[in-house]
Design a protein around this motif. Structure first.
Motif, PDB file in Angstrom:
ATOM      1  N   LEU A   1       0.840  -1.197   0.000  1.00 37.82           N
ATOM      2  CA  LEU A   1       0.000   0.000   0.000  1.00 37.82           C
ATOM      3  C   LEU A   1       0.871   1.241   0.000  1.00 37.82           C
ATOM      4  CD1 LEU A   1      -2.893  -0.682   2.562  1.00 37.82           C
ATOM      5  CD2 LEU A   1      -3.094  -0.449   0.075  1.00 37.82           C
ATOM      6  N   ALA A   2       1.940   1.192   0.776  1.00 38.11           N
ATOM      7  CA  ALA A   2       2.818   2.353   0.894  1.00 38.11           C
ATOM      8  C   ALA A   2       3.507   2.692  -0.422  1.00 38.11           C
ATOM      9  CB  ALA A   2       3.855   2.121   1.988  1.00 38.11           C
ATOM     10  N   ASP A   3       3.922   1.662  -1.163  1.00 39.32           N
ATOM     11  CA  ASP A   3       4.641   1.960  -2.416  1.00 39.32           C
ATOM     12  C   ASP A   3       3.709   1.992  -3.626  1.00 39.32           C
ATOM     13  OD1 ASP A   3       4.158  -0.696  -3.169  1.00 39.32           O
ATOM     14  OD2 ASP A   3       6.173  -1.378  -2.671  1.00 39.32           O
ATOM     15  N   GLY A   4       2.415   1.765  -3.412  1.00 36.33           N
ATOM     16  CA  GLY A   4       1.442   1.900  -4.489  1.00 36.33           C
ATOM     17  C   GLY A   4       1.316   0.711  -5.408  1.00 36.33           C
ATOM     18  N   THR A   5       1.994  -0.381  -5.120  1.00 35.15           N
ATOM     19  CA  THR A   5       1.898  -1.566  -5.974  1.00 35.15           C
ATOM     20  C   THR A   5       0.638  -2.381  -5.702  1.00 35.15           C
ATOM     21  OG1 THR A   5       3.263  -2.833  -4.425  1.00 35.15           O
ATOM     22  CG2 THR A   5       4.396  -1.740  -6.251  1.00 35.15           C
ATOM     23  N   CYS A   6      -0.100  -2.005  -4.667  1.00 37.96           N
ATOM     24  CA  CYS A   6      -1.343  -2.679  -4.327  1.00 37.96           C
ATOM     25  C   CYS A   6      -2.438  -1.634  -4.185  1.00 37.96           C
ATOM     26  CB  CYS A   6      -1.175  -3.461  -3.028  1.00 37.96           C
ATOM     27  SG  CYS A   6      -2.695  -4.199  -2.397  1.00 37.96           S
ATOM     28  N   THR A   7      -3.575  -1.852  -4.826  1.00 36.51           N
ATOM     29  CA  THR A   7      -4.690  -0.922  -4.691  1.00 36.51           C
ATOM     30  C   THR A   7      -5.542  -1.308  -3.483  1.00 36.51           C
ATOM     31  OG1 THR A   7      -6.240  -2.239  -6.016  1.00 36.51           O
ATOM     32  CG2 THR A   7      -4.762  -0.723  -7.207  1.00 36.51           C
ATOM     33  N   PRO A   8      -6.368  -0.392  -2.981  1.00 38.63           N
ATOM     34  CA  PRO A   8      -7.269  -0.749  -1.886  1.00 38.63           C
ATOM     35  C   PRO A   8      -8.174  -1.929  -2.221  1.00 38.63           C
ATOM     36  CG  PRO A   8      -7.145   1.621  -2.102  1.00 38.63           C
ATOM     37  CD  PRO A   8      -6.411   1.056  -3.272  1.00 38.63           C
ATOM     38  N   GLU A   9      -8.633  -1.999  -3.464  1.00 40.54           N
ATOM     39  CA  GLU A   9      -9.485  -3.117  -3.878  1.00 40.54           C
ATOM     40  C   GLU A   9      -8.720  -4.428  -3.833  1.00 40.54           C
ATOM     41  OE1 GLU A   9     -11.167   0.636  -5.317  1.00 40.54           O
ATOM     42  OE2 GLU A   9      -9.161  -0.252  -5.504  1.00 40.54           O
ATOM     43  N   GLN A  10      -7.469  -4.411  -4.280  1.00 37.76           N
ATOM     44  CA  GLN A  10      -6.647  -5.622  -4.231  1.00 37.76           C
ATOM     45  C   GLN A  10      -6.357  -6.025  -2.789  1.00 37.76           C
ATOM     46  OE1 GLN A  10      -3.435  -4.075  -6.648  1.00 37.76           O
ATOM     47  NE2 GLN A  10      -4.055  -5.309  -8.424  1.00 37.76           N
ATOM     48  N   PHE A  11      -6.135  -5.031  -1.942  1.00 39.51           N
ATOM     49  CA  PHE A  11      -5.894  -5.313  -0.524  1.00 39.51           C
ATOM     50  C   PHE A  11      -7.113  -5.994   0.087  1.00 39.51           C
ATOM     51  CE2 PHE A  11      -5.622  -4.366   3.983  1.00 39.51           C
ATOM     52  CZ  PHE A  11      -4.267  -4.505   4.267  1.00 39.51           C
ATOM     53  N   ALA A  12      -8.309  -5.490  -0.235  1.00 31.48           N
ATOM     54  CA  ALA A  12      -9.542  -6.068   0.293  1.00 31.48           C
ATOM     55  C   ALA A  12      -9.722  -7.511  -0.179  1.00 31.48           C
ATOM     56  CB  ALA A  12     -10.738  -5.220  -0.121  1.00 31.48           C
ATOM     57  N   GLN A  13      -9.426  -7.767  -1.432  1.00 34.92           N
ATOM     58  CA  GLN A  13      -9.567  -9.129  -1.945  1.00 34.92           C
ATOM     59  C   GLN A  13      -8.538 -10.059  -1.314  1.00 34.92           C
ATOM     60  OE1 GLN A  13     -12.056 -10.310  -4.071  1.00 34.92           O
ATOM     61  NE2 GLN A  13     -11.165 -12.207  -3.248  1.00 34.92           N
ATOM     62  N   TRP A  14      -7.329  -9.563  -1.151  1.00 35.58           N
ATOM     63  CA  TRP A  14      -6.275 -10.371  -0.510  1.00 35.58           C
ATOM     64  C   TRP A  14      -6.664 -10.733   0.915  1.00 35.58           C
ATOM     65  CZ3 TRP A  14      -3.099  -9.357   3.728  1.00 35.58           C
ATOM     66  CH2 TRP A  14      -1.987 -10.188   3.876  1.00 35.58           C
ATOM     67  N   MET A  15      -7.207  -9.768   1.664  1.00 40.71           N
ATOM     68  CA  MET A  15      -7.660 -10.045   3.021  1.00 40.71           C
ATOM     69  C   MET A  15      -8.786 -11.073   3.020  1.00 40.71           C
ATOM     70  SD  MET A  15      -6.102  -8.233   5.504  1.00 40.71           S
ATOM     71  CE  MET A  15      -7.310  -7.846   6.772  1.00 40.71           C
ATOM     72  N   SER A  16      -9.703 -10.944   2.079  1.00 43.91           N
ATOM     73  CA  SER A  16     -10.812 -11.898   1.986  1.00 43.91           C
ATOM     74  C   SER A  16     -10.302 -13.301   1.690  1.00 43.91           C
ATOM     75  CB  SER A  16     -11.800 -11.460   0.890  1.00 43.91           C
ATOM     76  OG  SER A  16     -12.370 -10.197   1.179  1.00 43.91           O
ATOM     77  N   ASP A  17      -9.330 -13.402   0.786  1.00 40.66           N
ATOM     78  CA  ASP A  17      -8.770 -14.718   0.447  1.00 40.66           C
ATOM     79  C   ASP A  17      -8.091 -15.347   1.658  1.00 40.66           C
ATOM     80  OD1 ASP A  17      -9.659 -14.353  -2.135  1.00 40.66           O
ATOM     81  OD2 ASP A  17      -7.702 -13.716  -2.925  1.00 40.66           O
ATOM     82  N   LYS A  18      -7.318 -14.568   2.393  1.00 34.39           N
ATOM     83  CA  LYS A  18      -6.613 -15.082   3.568  1.00 34.39           C
ATOM     84  C   LYS A  18      -7.596 -15.486   4.672  1.00 34.39           C
ATOM     85  CE  LYS A  18      -2.397 -14.898   2.133  1.00 34.39           C
ATOM     86  NZ  LYS A  18      -1.620 -16.146   1.958  1.00 34.39           N
ATOM     87  N   ALA A  19      -8.658 -14.701   4.827  1.00 36.42           N
ATOM     88  CA  ALA A  19      -9.655 -15.034   5.825  1.00 36.42           C
ATOM     89  C   ALA A  19     -10.395 -16.307   5.466  1.00 36.42           C
ATOM     90  CB  ALA A  19     -10.642 -13.875   5.982  1.00 36.42           C
ATOM     91  N   ALA A  20     -10.667 -16.500   4.178  1.00 36.17           N
ATOM     92  CA  ALA A  20     -11.334 -17.722   3.727  1.00 36.17           C
ATOM     93  C   ALA A  20     -10.466 -18.939   3.979  1.00 36.17           C
ATOM     94  CB  ALA A  20     -11.683 -17.615   2.247  1.00 36.17           C
ATOM     95  N   GLU A  21      -9.162 -18.790   3.725  1.00 36.94           N
ATOM     96  CA  GLU A  21      -8.237 -19.890   3.999  1.00 36.94           C
ATOM     97  C   GLU A  21      -8.214 -20.227   5.473  1.00 36.94           C
ATOM     98  OE1 GLU A  21      -4.417 -18.742   2.534  1.00 36.94           O
ATOM     99  OE2 GLU A  21      -5.107 -18.503   0.456  1.00 36.94           O
ATOM    100  N   ALA A  22      -8.206 -19.205   6.317  1.00 33.55           N
ATOM    101  CA  ALA A  22      -8.188 -19.434   7.768  1.00 33.55           C
ATOM    102  C   ALA A  22      -9.462 -20.110   8.236  1.00 33.55           C
ATOM    103  CB  ALA A  22      -7.989 -18.108   8.506  1.00 33.55           C
ATOM    104  N   SER A  23     -10.586 -19.735   7.659  1.00 32.42           N
ATOM    105  CA  SER A  23     -11.867 -20.307   8.069  1.00 32.42           C
ATOM    106  C   SER A  23     -11.997 -21.759   7.630  1.00 32.42           C
ATOM    107  CB  SER A  23     -13.022 -19.491   7.468  1.00 32.42           C
ATOM    108  OG  SER A  23     -12.983 -18.153   7.937  1.00 32.42           O
ATOM    109  N   ALA A  24     -11.286 -22.112   6.553  1.00 30.43           N
ATOM    110  CA  ALA A  24     -11.381 -23.475   6.035  1.00 30.43           C
ATOM    111  C   ALA A  24     -10.496 -24.453   6.801  1.00 30.43           C
ATOM    112  CB  ALA A  24     -10.989 -23.484   4.560  1.00 30.43           C
ATOM    113  N   GLU A  25      -9.578 -23.920   7.592  1.00 30.66           N
ATOM    114  CA  GLU A  25      -8.645 -24.792   8.330  1.00 30.66           C
ATOM    115  C   GLU A  25      -9.335 -25.523   9.467  1.00 30.66           C
ATOM    116  OE1 GLU A  25      -5.496 -22.233   9.567  1.00 30.66           O
ATOM    117  OE2 GLU A  25      -4.639 -22.029   7.555  1.00 30.66           O
TER     118      GLU A  25
END
Length: 458
Positions: free
Chosen positions: A434-458
């Motif tokens: 986020l700091a260097d601009g290589t990730c957009t807020p939308e991409q950050f939100a999707q990445w968080m959602s993906d990681k949360a889904a993985e955690a919930s599936a464990e």
């Protein structure tokens, strides 16, 4: 016009030392060991020769940890009060994330310590309580009015199982988190908490904020929480994660807040923010590399002259002021697990010790000493005159007390309403992008959602 709400401030280190001395001494002599083998700190026993029930419990509030300033002397005060009957030793664990893993390991080995302070909240709620690993505190609490009457109702409900039995000691205090600012670098006559976030950022100009991205990105997470809370639907979204962890971050309130956090990271972050752990962020603030840092009231002791060895570049703790976040947002969650639970496998003598310790730390004198040391409010406790006289003597905590009103909006930390593995190890990983601009807020939100889904599936 805001109506002032009673709120417990705090003394900083010098006054705290005097207060603790009156309670039984400021310096701790409780035995402390470092984490060793699998059995260290995981068992308890009665000394048959002396008749003393002596236990050893793992704790991360030891040594250099900020929580040790109050907790180690508190354990020593308990040991002094019950000398010849009970004794608690502390096994030092480096940090809370390692502590969480260690407690899980000890549970698997059926070697839980008699007293446990915390642990992974998801694990406690979903494993410890349903599987009967925690001792049922209900009857003892109900038979002990001095305890029952000070517990926060929301916390008692949250600490209970489906049958309404209390399995984790509920909270008696709440400590709203805001931020500290160096008035020698940045100051305003305006009521900061009454500003909007946009007004705050405009007033801030090019002043720097001490952020962190390493570990769990603590400081950044606090600002993100406040940013989310000011968005439409943000308060409700954060509170929705109290009962069921948030796994879908593709929400306008989150994406908009991340966009504002990205702007702060790119334009107002202290130079060492990317890759910074909390200690690095604190150092940036106390070396005048940043004018602002978000943290809880327990940090107030760092600004006392007795801790001036932490300062550099002309920093003066007396110049530090405090505020709740813009939008009159205080970060606190009363519907949450308390800090302590007792192992169901403990012996009768060990359980008696554990109950004595809990009753000790929930006594009016200890609750007031805790709030004088680390800040906070005990909504159901009747304060002593001495406490009320002392609570405004520390400027930063008097500031927080003044900001806490009937209009204050309390929200849980975002780290507490997302899966623990995402909060503890994943959240900070993408913050540098986020700091260097290589990730957009939308991409950050999707990445968080993906990681949360993985955690919930464990």
């Amino acid at each position: 016009m805001k109506k002032k709400q009673l709120f417990a401030g705090a003394l900083a280190a010098a006054m705290m030392t005097a207060s603790l001395a009156g309670c039984g001494g400021a310096a701790s002599s409780a035995a402390t060991s470092t984490t060793g083998g699998d059995t260290a700190g995981s068992t308890a026993s009665a000394d048959t020769n002396s008749g003393v029930v002596e236990v050893t419990i793992p704790s991360f509030k030891t040594g250099e940890n900020v929580g040790a300033v109050f907790f180690e002397p508190q354990v020593e005060r308990f040991n002094e009060k019950y000398a010849g009957k009970y004794k608690i030793n502390l096994e030092s664990v480096p940090q809370d994330s390692i502590f969480n893993d260690r407690i899980k390991q000890l549970a698997q080995q059926n070697k839980l310590p008699v007293l446990v302070e915390g642990g992974d909240p998801d694990w406690v709620k979903n494993v410890v309580i349903p599987n009967g690993l925690a001792y049922d505190l209900t009857d003892w609490i109900d038979a002990t009015p001095a305890i029952k009457d000070v517990l926060i109702d929301d916390s008692r409900e949250y600490c209970s199982n489906e049958d309404g039995r209390v399995m984790v000691m509920p909270l008696a205090t709440v400590r709203p988190i805001g931020f500290f600012y160096n008035s020698a670098m940045w100051s305003t006559d305006a009521d900061i908490s009454a500003m909007s976030m946009d007004e705050f950022v405009s007033a801030l100009g090019d002043q720097k904020i001490a952020f962190s991205t390493a570990e769990n990105g603590w400081v950044s997470a606090l600002f993100l929480t406040a940013l989310v809370a000011e968005e439409d639907g943000g308060v409700e979204w954060l509170k929705s994660g109290i009962e069921t962890k948030i796994t879908d971050f593709n929400q306008p309130c989150f994406i908009n807040a991340v966009a504002k956090l990205q702007n702060l990271l790119q334009n107002n972050a202290a130079s060492n923010s990317v890759g910074a752990a909390y200690a690095d962020a604190a150092n940036a603030f106390m070396s005048e590399q940043a004018a602002i840092i978000a943290n809880g009231p327990w940090m107030s002791s760092d600004f006392e002259s007795s801790n001036s060895d932490k300062w550099s570049n002309g920093f003066d703790g007396a110049k530090v002021r405090a505020s709740l976040f813009p939008g009159d947002v205080g970060i606190a969650d009363t519907a949450s697990l308390g800090e302590w639970w007792i192992s169901a496998s403990a012996s009768e003598d060990e359980i008696a010790l554990a109950k004595a310790f809990l009753e000790f730390i929930y006594s009016p004198a200890e609750l007031e000493a805790y709030m004088l040391a680390e800040g906070g409010d005990a909504p159901k406790l009747t304060y002593s005159d001495d406490f009320k006289a002392k609570q405004g003597e520390t400027q930063v905590l008097a500031d927080l007390a003044a900001d806490t009103t009937t209009d204050t909006v309390f929200v849980p930390r975002i780290l507490d309403v997302i899966p623990a593995s995402v909060a503890n190890t994943e959240f900070g990983k993408l913050l540098p992008s986020l700091a260097d601009g290589t990730c957009t807020p939308e991409q950050f939100a999707q990445w968080m959602s993906d990681k949360a889904a993985e955690a919930s599936a464990e």
